[in-house]
Design a protein around this motif. Structure first.
Motif, short mmCIF file in Angstrom:
data_model
loop_
_atom_site.label_atom_id
_atom_site.label_comp_id
_atom_site.label_asym_id
_atom_site.label_seq_id
_atom_site.Cartn_x
_atom_site.Cartn_y
_atom_site.Cartn_z
N ILE A 152 -14.70 8.31 4.54
CA ILE A 152 -14.24 9.08 3.38
C ILE A 152 -15.14 8.88 2.16
CG2 ILE A 152 -11.86 8.95 4.20
CD1 ILE A 152 -11.27 6.97 1.95
N LYS A 153 -16.14 8.06 2.30
CA LYS A 153 -17.05 7.78 1.17
C LYS A 153 -17.69 9.08 0.67
CE LYS A 153 -20.49 4.20 0.11
NZ LYS A 153 -21.31 3.12 0.73
N ARG A 154 -17.76 9.20 -0.63
CA ARG A 154 -18.37 10.36 -1.29
C ARG A 154 -17.68 11.68 -0.94
NH1 ARG A 154 -23.19 7.70 0.71
NH2 ARG A 154 -23.99 6.28 -0.87
N SER A 155 -16.42 11.59 -0.57
CA SER A 155 -15.64 12.81 -0.36
C SER A 155 -14.97 13.18 -1.67
CB SER A 155 -14.61 12.59 0.75
OG SER A 155 -13.73 11.53 0.43
N GLY A 156 -13.94 14.01 -1.62
CA GLY A 156 -13.28 14.41 -2.85
C GLY A 156 -12.08 13.55 -3.16
N GLY A 157 -10.93 14.04 -2.83
CA GLY A 157 -9.69 13.33 -3.11
C GLY A 157 -8.74 14.25 -3.83
N PRO A 158 -7.52 13.84 -4.07
CA PRO A 158 -6.95 12.56 -3.65
C PRO A 158 -6.74 12.50 -2.14
CG PRO A 158 -5.23 13.99 -4.49
CD PRO A 158 -6.53 14.71 -4.73
N HIS A 159 -6.57 11.27 -1.62
CA HIS A 159 -6.36 11.07 -0.20
C HIS A 159 -4.95 10.54 0.04
CE1 HIS A 159 -10.58 11.81 0.10
NE2 HIS A 159 -10.92 10.68 -0.51
N TYR A 160 -4.44 10.80 1.24
CA TYR A 160 -3.07 10.43 1.56
C TYR A 160 -3.01 9.74 2.92
CZ TYR A 160 -2.28 13.88 -2.11
OH TYR A 160 -2.32 14.57 -3.28
N ALA A 161 -2.04 8.83 3.06
CA ALA A 161 -1.82 8.16 4.34
C ALA A 161 -0.33 8.10 4.60
CB ALA A 161 -2.40 6.75 4.31
N ILE A 162 0.08 8.56 5.76
CA ILE A 162 1.47 8.46 6.17
C ILE A 162 1.69 7.05 6.70
CG2 ILE A 162 3.21 9.32 7.79
CD1 ILE A 162 1.60 12.03 7.63
N VAL A 163 2.64 6.33 6.10
CA VAL A 163 2.80 4.91 6.40
C VAL A 163 4.26 4.56 6.65
CG1 VAL A 163 0.81 4.31 4.95
CG2 VAL A 163 3.13 4.19 3.99
N ASN A 164 4.44 3.47 7.35
CA ASN A 164 5.75 2.84 7.50
C ASN A 164 5.74 1.60 6.60
OD1 ASN A 164 8.05 1.42 8.19
ND2 ASN A 164 7.76 1.61 10.40
N PRO A 165 6.43 1.63 5.47
CA PRO A 165 6.34 0.51 4.53
C PRO A 165 6.87 -0.80 5.10
CG PRO A 165 8.10 2.03 3.90
CD PRO A 165 7.32 2.69 4.99
N ASP A 166 7.71 -0.72 6.12
CA ASP A 166 8.28 -1.94 6.70
C ASP A 166 7.27 -2.72 7.53
OD1 ASP A 166 10.75 -1.35 5.58
OD2 ASP A 166 11.40 -0.18 7.31
N THR A 167 6.19 -2.07 7.94
CA THR A 167 5.21 -2.75 8.80
C THR A 167 3.86 -2.94 8.12
OG1 THR A 167 4.51 -0.65 9.81
CG2 THR A 167 6.32 -1.84 10.88
N LEU A 168 3.70 -2.47 6.91
CA LEU A 168 2.40 -2.60 6.23
C LEU A 168 2.09 -4.07 5.96
CD1 LEU A 168 2.30 0.23 3.55
CD2 LEU A 168 0.90 0.05 5.60
N SER A 169 0.89 -4.48 6.33
CA SER A 169 0.45 -5.84 6.07
C SER A 169 -0.12 -5.95 4.66
CB SER A 169 -0.62 -6.26 7.08
OG SER A 169 -1.82 -5.53 6.85
N ARG A 170 -0.32 -7.17 4.23
CA ARG A 170 -0.90 -7.42 2.91
C ARG A 170 -2.29 -6.80 2.80
NH1 ARG A 170 -0.94 -13.46 0.29
NH2 ARG A 170 -1.87 -12.95 -1.74
N ASN A 171 -3.08 -6.92 3.86
CA ASN A 171 -4.42 -6.33 3.84
C ASN A 171 -4.37 -4.81 3.78
OD1 ASN A 171 -5.99 -8.65 3.79
ND2 ASN A 171 -5.98 -8.87 6.02
N GLU A 172 -3.36 -4.23 4.43
CA GLU A 172 -3.22 -2.78 4.38
C GLU A 172 -2.87 -2.33 2.97
OE1 GLU A 172 -1.67 -0.81 8.34
OE2 GLU A 172 -0.59 -2.70 8.01
N PHE A 173 -1.95 -3.03 2.32
CA PHE A 173 -1.62 -2.71 0.94
C PHE A 173 -2.87 -2.76 0.07
CE2 PHE A 173 2.96 -3.53 1.74
CZ PHE A 173 3.50 -2.48 1.02
N ARG A 174 -3.65 -3.81 0.25
CA ARG A 174 -4.86 -3.98 -0.56
C ARG A 174 -5.86 -2.84 -0.30
NH1 ARG A 174 -5.71 -8.80 0.74
NH2 ARG A 174 -4.85 -9.80 -1.10
N PHE A 175 -5.99 -2.47 0.97
CA PHE A 175 -6.92 -1.39 1.33
C PHE A 175 -6.48 -0.07 0.69
CE2 PHE A 175 -7.98 2.16 4.17
CZ PHE A 175 -9.35 2.07 4.18
N LEU A 176 -5.20 0.25 0.79
CA LEU A 176 -4.69 1.49 0.20
C LEU A 176 -4.97 1.52 -1.30
CD1 LEU A 176 -1.24 1.62 2.05
CD2 LEU A 176 -3.17 3.17 2.43
N LEU A 177 -4.77 0.40 -1.94
CA LEU A 177 -5.00 0.30 -3.38
C LEU A 177 -6.47 0.48 -3.71
CD1 LEU A 177 -3.73 -0.33 -6.17
CD2 LEU A 177 -4.24 -2.75 -5.72
#
Length: 287
Positions: free
Chosen positions: A241-266
């Motif tokens: 996704i580098k140098r693309s446009g945005g905004p970007h979206y991800a369909i997630v299950n908040p109950d299973t998101l790991s700490r690293n996933e949260f950090r990546f999304l941010l």
């Protein structure tokens, strides 16, 4: 150790509104679908639908060290080293021999003829959905181990014949399989050694095909059926996704998101849509 900064999940009610806009963007070609194995999990198939399930498949065929448990890439590396690359390829073909049937969403994406579809799993469901339509082709990541060529990917037309990269410019839709696929030629990036060079150079975009760099420009990505709980998966998503446009979206299950996933999304500015995958699919199909 400090936790990640706050990230606001888009709740199910608001996610429905967002997805309605995303659906319009898909129809207009402004949104790139980025498909993960979770979408395959909605299909009728015996093929592994997560990296962990693929690791379990390997373990059911060959005795593996405990340290590789649940890790598809490490399991594949052990098989490649202790047995042979051909054994690993044979097992991958077995795992995905019964290709996942395309879901209604696969068929929907095919009907829209978007400029790019990214499919980050090894099955052939998206290729099957595109089927005999005209004006599409595929580019796949390939292992560089033992091929004696300075190439990172190969191009295939809709019939499965390998073609020159220049042909891709005429395709209305490019299906991008960054990790390879069982169809049409059993190309697999799966072992740790497969990814050594790719991850070394992916920051400078060398393993990303030029056609993908061109077509991602100015566009939004929708991650559907994806997890980011592995560094390798995060690295590929980040660079695609580098140098693309945005905004970007991800369909997630908040109950299973790991700490690293949260950090990546941010870090990547991905808006997390907290909505069931099946519900998201229904909205994308009907809006």
């Amino acid at each position: 150790m400090k936790g990640p900064r706050r990230i606001d999940l888009v709740d199910a009610a608001d996610a429905k509104t967002v997805l309605a806009d995303v659906a319009a963007g898909l129809r207009a070609g402004r949104v790139v679908p980025y498909l993960g194995p979770g979408l395959t999990g909605l299909s009728r198939s015996d093929a592994p639908a997560t990296p962990e399930a693929l690791a379990d498949f390997f373990a059911s065929k060959i005795a593996l060290p405990r340290r590789t448990k649940g890790n598809a890439w490490a399991s594949a590396q052990h098989i490649e080293v202790s047995k042979h690359r051909s054994t690993l390829t044979t097992l991958m073909v077995q795992a995905f021999a019964r290709s996942a049937e395309p879901t209604p969403l696969h068929h929907h994406f095919a009907s829209l003829s978007p400029p790019v579809i990214v499919d980050a799993w090894y099955d052939g469901a998206m290729r099957a959905a595109l089927g005999k339509r005209k004006g599409w082709g595929e580019v796949q990541g390939i292992t560089r181990a033992g091929i004696g060529e300075n190439r990172w990917y190969r191009f295939y037309d809709s019939s499965g014949q390998e073609v020159e990269s220049a042909v891709a410019g005429s395709w209305a839709t490019v299906l991008y399989k960054p990790h390879g696929s069982v169809h049409p030629a059993n190309n697999f990036l799966i072992s740790d050694s497969d990814y050594v060079e790719a991850l070394t150079e992916i920051d400078i975009q060398t393993p990303i095909p030029d056609i993908i760099k061109e077509r991602r420009s100015g566009r939004t990505f929708l991650f559907i059926g994806c997890r980011f709980n592995d560094q390798l998966l995060r690295s590929y998503a980040r660079q695609i996704i580098k140098r693309s446009g945005g905004p970007h979206y991800a369909i997630v299950n908040p109950d299973t998101l790991s700490r690293n996933e949260f950090r990546f999304l941010l870090e990547q500015g991905l808006a997390p849509l907290a909505i069931r995958l099946s519900c998201a699919v229904e909205i994308l199909l009907t809006r």
